[in-house]
Design a protein around this motif. Structure first.
Motif, mmCIF file in Angstrom:
data_model
loop_
_atom_site.group_PDB
_atom_site.id
_atom_site.type_symbol
_atom_site.label_atom_id
_atom_site.label_comp_id
_atom_site.label_asym_id
_atom_site.label_seq_id
_atom_site.Cartn_x
_atom_site.Cartn_y
_atom_site.Cartn_z
ATOM 1 N N GLY A 43 0.775 -1.239 0.000
ATOM 2 C CA GLY A 43 0.000 0.000 0.000
ATOM 3 C C GLY A 43 0.802 1.283 0.000
ATOM 4 O O GLY A 43 0.258 2.350 -0.273
ATOM 5 N N LEU A 44 2.098 1.210 0.284
ATOM 6 C CA LEU A 44 2.920 2.419 0.295
ATOM 7 C C LEU A 44 3.626 2.654 -1.031
ATOM 8 O O LEU A 44 4.382 3.617 -1.173
ATOM 9 N N ALA A 45 3.392 1.784 -2.002
ATOM 10 C CA ALA A 45 4.060 1.938 -3.295
ATOM 11 C C ALA A 45 3.479 3.093 -4.101
ATOM 12 O O ALA A 45 4.183 3.743 -4.872
ATOM 13 N N ALA A 46 2.191 3.357 -3.915
ATOM 14 C CA ALA A 46 1.512 4.389 -4.710
ATOM 15 C C ALA A 46 1.637 5.760 -4.051
ATOM 16 O O ALA A 46 1.564 5.898 -2.826
ATOM 17 N N GLU A 47 1.815 6.776 -4.880
ATOM 18 C CA GLU A 47 1.895 8.147 -4.397
ATOM 19 C C GLU A 47 0.523 8.622 -3.918
ATOM 20 O O GLU A 47 -0.491 8.404 -4.584
ATOM 21 N N GLY A 48 0.490 9.274 -2.755
ATOM 22 C CA GLY A 48 -0.769 9.799 -2.243
ATOM 23 C C GLY A 48 -1.145 11.104 -2.924
ATOM 24 O O GLY A 48 -0.286 11.829 -3.421
ATOM 25 N N SER A 49 -2.426 11.414 -2.951
ATOM 26 C CA SER A 49 -2.901 12.650 -3.573
ATOM 27 C C SER A 49 -2.608 13.850 -2.680
ATOM 28 O O SER A 49 -2.963 13.861 -1.499
ATOM 29 N N THR A 50 -1.973 14.863 -3.273
ATOM 30 C CA THR A 50 -1.658 16.084 -2.525
ATOM 31 C C THR A 50 -2.573 17.241 -2.923
ATOM 32 O O THR A 50 -2.276 18.395 -2.625
ATOM 33 N N SER A 51 -3.673 16.918 -3.607
ATOM 34 C CA SER A 51 -4.632 17.952 -4.013
ATOM 35 C C SER A 51 -5.609 18.217 -2.873
ATOM 36 O O SER A 51 -6.772 17.804 -2.896
ATOM 37 N N ASN A 52 -5.136 18.891 -1.845
ATOM 38 C CA ASN A 52 -5.949 19.184 -0.676
ATOM 39 C C ASN A 52 -5.427 20.438 0.006
ATOM 40 O O ASN A 52 -4.455 21.063 -0.467
ATOM 41 N N ILE A 53 -6.021 20.793 1.100
ATOM 42 C CA ILE A 53 -5.704 22.053 1.776
ATOM 43 C C ILE A 53 -4.275 22.113 2.307
ATOM 44 O O ILE A 53 -3.689 23.187 2.434
ATOM 45 N N ILE A 54 -3.668 20.944 2.592
ATOM 46 C CA ILE A 54 -2.305 20.939 3.133
ATOM 47 C C ILE A 54 -1.267 20.563 2.069
ATOM 48 O O ILE A 54 -0.059 20.525 2.360
#
Length: 208
Positions: free
Chosen positions: A53-64
């Motif tokens: 589950g840590l292989a994929a990049e998380g979405s940074t399209s958010n307030i932070i």
């Protein structure tokens, strides 16, 4: 001779003793202070000890402009009772993981890409801050307020390793301004201006 016989009998008796090498979590059971109940050994497979589950990049399209992808016991049942877990941090330029605490674990931060500023506030209000680059590690002691932010022009990636399979998380800003904590009490206990509290609650969705 008697001493040797005693040692041999002790060795033989302990060699057949039951050893709990692991306790893969049965997530259908209750999560208590000692963790989840164990999955029956006959149902445990190699897959219980692997997590991608840590292989994929998380979405940074958010307030932070940042994302935290956890690999805690709820996502990775094989961690149950082993006293460790992990998470992936993705930070876009200017991204920040706001001041937060992990009540149940210390954190070892490992930067693998980009530039990250990390720091924590000790219980005597001393502040420890360090700019980190690829390959550097930073320790964040259990229960202390800490943060991470990207200070470069490109994205940053870091991995956190925790000393608990369920470290817990409380983000200070969300606790104050995304909850139903009374605005008047926030004003009295933080000395913030009422209008500022109102503005922050409107941004983060709090009430009260």
């Amino acid at each position: 001779m008697l001493h040797i016989l005693f040692l041999l009998s002790l060795l033989l008796s302990t060699s057949h003793a039951s050893v709990n090498d692991f306790c893969v979590a049965d997530l259908k059971g209750p999560d208590g202070p000692s963790g989840y109940p164990c999955k029956p050994p006959a149902k445990v497979t190699t897959h219980d000890f692997v997590y991608a589950g840590l292989a994929a990049e998380g979405s940074t399209s958010n307030i932070i402009n940042a994302a935290v992808t956890p690999a805690f016991v709820a996502q990775f049942p094989g961690l149950n009772g082993l006293g460790l877990s992990a998470a992936r941090l993705d930070l876009a330029p200017g991204g920040v993981i706001p001041l937060h605490t992990h009540p149940g674990a210390s954190e070892l931060l490992i930067v693998t890409e980009g530039l990250v500023t990390a720091g924590f506030i000790a219980s005597d209000n001393s502040v420890y801050v360090k700019k980190l680059s690829k390959g550097q590690l930073f320790i964040l002691p259990q229960g202390l307020l800490h943060f991470q932010l990207s200070y470069g022009k490109s994205k940053a990636v870091a991995y956190a390793v925790f000393s608990s399979s369920n470290p817990g998380l409380q983000i200070l800003d969300f606790a104050l301004f995304a909850s139903n904590f009374s605005s008047s009490l926030i004003t009295q206990t933080t000395f913030l201006d009422p209008e500022q509290v109102k503005k922050l609650k409107s941004v983060l969705g709090g009430s009260g």
